[in-house]
Design an enzyme around this catalytic site. Structure first.
Site, PDB file in Angstrom:
ATOM      1  N   ASP A  30      17.951  56.125  42.093  1.00  9.35           N
ATOM      2  CA  ASP A  30      17.971  55.177  40.940  1.00  9.35           C
ATOM      3  C   ASP A  30      16.661  54.617  40.707  1.00  9.35           C
ATOM      4  O   ASP A  30      15.859  54.410  41.857  1.00  9.35           O
ATOM      5  CB  ASP A  30      18.975  54.139  41.160  1.00  9.35           C
ATOM      6  CG  ASP A  30      19.197  53.644  39.616  1.00  9.35           C
ATOM      7  OD1 ASP A  30      20.322  53.718  39.090  1.00  9.35           O
ATOM      8  OD2 ASP A  30      18.340  52.918  39.261  1.00  9.35           O
ATOM      9  N   GLY A  93      28.758  47.217  31.973  1.00  9.95           N
ATOM     10  CA  GLY A  93      27.307  47.135  32.077  1.00  9.95           C
ATOM     11  C   GLY A  93      26.767  48.608  31.943  1.00  9.95           C
ATOM     12  O   GLY A  93      25.843  48.961  32.190  1.00  9.95           O
ATOM     13  N   HIS A 100      27.818  59.335  35.244  1.00  7.74           N
ATOM     14  CA  HIS A 100      27.283  59.138  36.589  1.00  7.74           C
ATOM     15  C   HIS A 100      27.864  58.249  37.559  1.00  7.74           C
ATOM     16  O   HIS A 100      28.616  57.210  37.178  1.00  7.74           O
ATOM     17  CB  HIS A 100      25.690  58.728  36.518  1.00  7.74           C
ATOM     18  CG  HIS A 100      25.513  57.455  35.630  1.00  7.74           C
ATOM     19  ND1 HIS A 100      25.763  57.388  34.364  1.00  7.74           N
ATOM     20  CD2 HIS A 100      25.470  56.446  36.092  1.00  7.74           C
ATOM     21  CE1 HIS A 100      25.638  56.115  34.032  1.00  7.74           C
ATOM     22  NE2 HIS A 100      25.420  55.437  35.190  1.00  7.74           N
TER      23      HIS A 100
HETATM   24  P1  AMP Z   1      24.648  52.358  34.191  1.00  7.83           P
HETATM   25  O1  AMP Z   1      24.674  50.991  34.351  1.00  7.83           O
HETATM   26  O2  AMP Z   1      26.024  52.757  35.050  1.00  7.83           O
HETATM   27  O3  AMP Z   1      24.817  53.104  32.984  1.00  7.83           O
HETATM   28  O4  AMP Z   1      23.676  52.905  35.389  1.00  7.83           O
HETATM   29  C1  AMP Z   1      22.498  53.474  34.661  1.00  7.83           C
HETATM   30  C2  AMP Z   1      21.450  53.527  35.769  1.00  7.83           C
HETATM   31  O5  AMP Z   1      20.561  54.612  35.625  1.00  7.83           O
HETATM   32  C3  AMP Z   1      20.835  52.241  36.232  1.00  7.83           C
HETATM   33  O6  AMP Z   1      20.928  51.848  37.500  1.00  7.83           O
HETATM   34  C4  AMP Z   1      19.171  52.581  35.863  1.00  7.83           C
HETATM   35  O7  AMP Z   1      18.433  52.031  36.904  1.00  7.83           O
HETATM   36  C5  AMP Z   1      19.499  54.060  36.104  1.00  7.83           C
HETATM   37  N1  AMP Z   1      18.094  54.754  35.374  1.00  7.83           N
HETATM   38  C6  AMP Z   1      17.702  54.602  34.193  1.00  7.83           C
HETATM   39  N2  AMP Z   1      16.806  55.387  33.957  1.00  7.83           N
HETATM   40  C7  AMP Z   1      16.414  56.152  34.964  1.00  7.83           C
HETATM   41  C8  AMP Z   1      15.622  57.120  35.233  1.00  7.83           C
HETATM   42  N3  AMP Z   1      14.718  57.351  34.586  1.00  7.83           N
HETATM   43  N4  AMP Z   1      15.525  57.523  36.463  1.00  7.83           N
HETATM   44  C9  AMP Z   1      16.423  57.195  37.466  1.00  7.83           C
HETATM   45  N5  AMP Z   1      17.498  56.032  37.436  1.00  7.83           N
HETATM   46  C10 AMP Z   1      17.427  55.684  36.141  1.00  7.83           C
END
Ligand code: AMP
Length: 114
Positions: A30, A93, A100
């Site tokens: 992440d 959130g 994922h």
């Molecule tokens: P969610 O709130 O469950 O949709 O989590 C989305 C996650 O994706 C968050 O923890 C972000 O930090 C992560 N995220 C967003 N963009 C990227 C990226 N480019 N590479 C890795 N993680 C990412």
């Protein structure tokens, strides 16, 4: 539909630190870690969220969870423990509309979650 950031990562159009990949899922760190270990396990099929998954995805979802456990073990979390999180929709959130599973570990988790 525009590609999600996770589709771009899977297609190698955006960078990420991969820890695992097979024909069905990819796992990468992440970008904004919430624990010493914070890895995302993502199906290559762009299912927006778990509420949108169907019977057709049954095998893929099983694979996703089994691989999450395998990746967690590979990251050294098997014995200390870890948390798997799937955020679905605004109240949870959810930020990226591409299913994922978060693997969080390396510290004591709180319950109930915030
Ligand atoms: P969610 O709130 O469950 O949709 O989590 C989305 C996650 O994706 C968050 O923890 C972000 O930090 C992560 N995220 C967003 N963009 C990227 C990226 N480019 N590479 C890795 N993680 C990412």
């Amino acid at each position: 539909m525009a590609k999600t950031i996770f589709e771009k990562i899977i297609a190698r159009e955006s960078p990420a630190r991969f820890v695992y990949e097979d024909e069905l899922v990819a796992a990468f760190h992440d970008i904004n870690p919430q624990a010493p270990v914070h890895v995302l396990v993502v199906p290559k099929k762009p299912i927006p969220r778990i509420a949108e998954a169907t019977q057709e995805d049954k095998e893929l979802l099983g694979h996703l969870l089994l691989k999450a456990a395998e990746v967690a073990e590979k990251l050294g979390l098997k014995h200390t423990g870890y948390r798997l999180v799937i955020n679905n929709g605004p109240d949870a959130g959810e930020a990226v509309p591409h299913l994922h599973c978060h693997i969080l570990g390396g510290r004591r988790m709180h319950w109930p979650p915030g």
